[in-house]
Design an enzyme around this catalytic site. Structure first.
Site: not given
Ligand SMILES: N[C@@H](CCC[C@H](N)C(=O)O)C(=O)O
Length: 279
Positions: A75, A166, A215, A224, A227
């Site tokens: 994350c 992603h 997400e 994200c 992301g």
């Molecule tokens: N929901 C994501 C993990 C969290 C990503 C985050 N918000 C970031 O800032 O990178 C997943 O399940 O891969």
């Protein structure tokens, strides 16, 4: 047992941080994390992050549960928050501004900068379908501008892993994307065996991208970090953007670089403490 927590956010992507340094297992279960993340009946957050003892010679280990209780590998906004949380925890005894953090995506290093921002070496992006994972291409091929049918429309997608998966699609007008209805359809599409995060990107200039995100395990969030990194890499792979760019998210901007020198991705952005409490 009372458990202290601190709420942090990185550009509105918000987390409950827990000092878990005395045990190598999270003190909260995934089911409890779901309740704590609930915005009406709990504290409210996109995830719960644990600062655990370091492994393999690292300073600390990070684990995270999404708001649906699933455990992602990494994350980006969360690891900036963790860097500031650790500095706050160490207080007077703090001796360093760079932490080596073990994550499920490998060792990641957030560095606290003099201006209060946190710069993170996010490591090498993974580009092969088998590593992401997706069945959109052969396992040893990249997934660049591949057609994908979602919600009755064909989208051109590029897939990148920053430790977590992603799926990136470039659009004319990011504000016009009906994220609420289509996000979940990308996340659960059968071509993504471990589900996926999905980024919709509008290229404003080669060094300025606008992004909205759905997400995996959390739905629509204000930012994200992984992301934004994956999207810049996808923009370079499709020759739409430069290797250094600002990615503007609903919660604010991140500076992202995919270094030509070491091929690693660097992310710089803020992390803010909001409040502390006791469970
Ligand atoms: N929901 C994501 C993990 C969290 C990503 C985050 N918000 C970031 O800032 O990178 C997943 O399940 O891969």
């Amino acid at each position: 047992m009372a458990i202290e927590f601190t709420k942090y956010h990185g550009l509105g992507n918000d987390f409950i941080l827990i000092d878990n340094r005395s045990s190598s297992e999270p003190v909260i279960t995934p089911a409890q994390a779901i309740k704590l993340c609930d915005r009406h009946f709990g504290i409210g957050a996109d995830g719960v992050i644990f600062a655990l003892p370091g492994e393999n010679g690292t300073d600390y280990t990070m684990r995270i549960f999404n708001s649906d209780g699933s455990e992602p590998e990494m994350c980006g906004n969360g690891i900036r928050c963790l860097g500031v949380f650790l500095a706050d925890l160490e207080g007077e005894s703090r001796t360093q501004d760079l932490y080596r953090i073990q994550t499920l995506a490998g060792v990641i290093t957030p560095q606290l900068m003099a201006d209060g921002q946190v710069k993170v070496d996010m490591g090498l992006p993974k580009l092969l379908a088998g590593e992401i994972p997706t069945t959109l291409s052969a396992a040893d091929s990249k997934v660049i501008n591949q057609p994908l049918e979602v919600a009755g429309k064909t989208w051109e997608v590029t897939c990148v892993s920053m430790g977590n998966p992603h799926c990136i699609t470039f659009v004319e007008d990011v504000a016009a994307i009906p994220l609420e209805s289509i996000g979940t359809k990308f996340e659960h599409h059968p071509v993504f065996p471990q589900r996926t995060n999905t980024e919709f990107i509008e290229i404003v200039r080669r060094d300025y991208l606008k992004m909205r995100v759905w997400e995996r395990g959390a739905g629509i969030t204000l930012a994200c970090g992984t992301g934004a990194c994956a999207s810049l890499v996808a923009g370079v792979l499709t020759e739409k953007c430069d290797r250094i760019a600002t990615v503007e998210l609903p919660g604010g901007p991140l500076q992202i670089e995919w270094s030509e020198i070491d091929q690693r991705v660097y992310m710089t952005g803020p992390a803010e403490r909001v409040f502390t409490g006791k469970l």
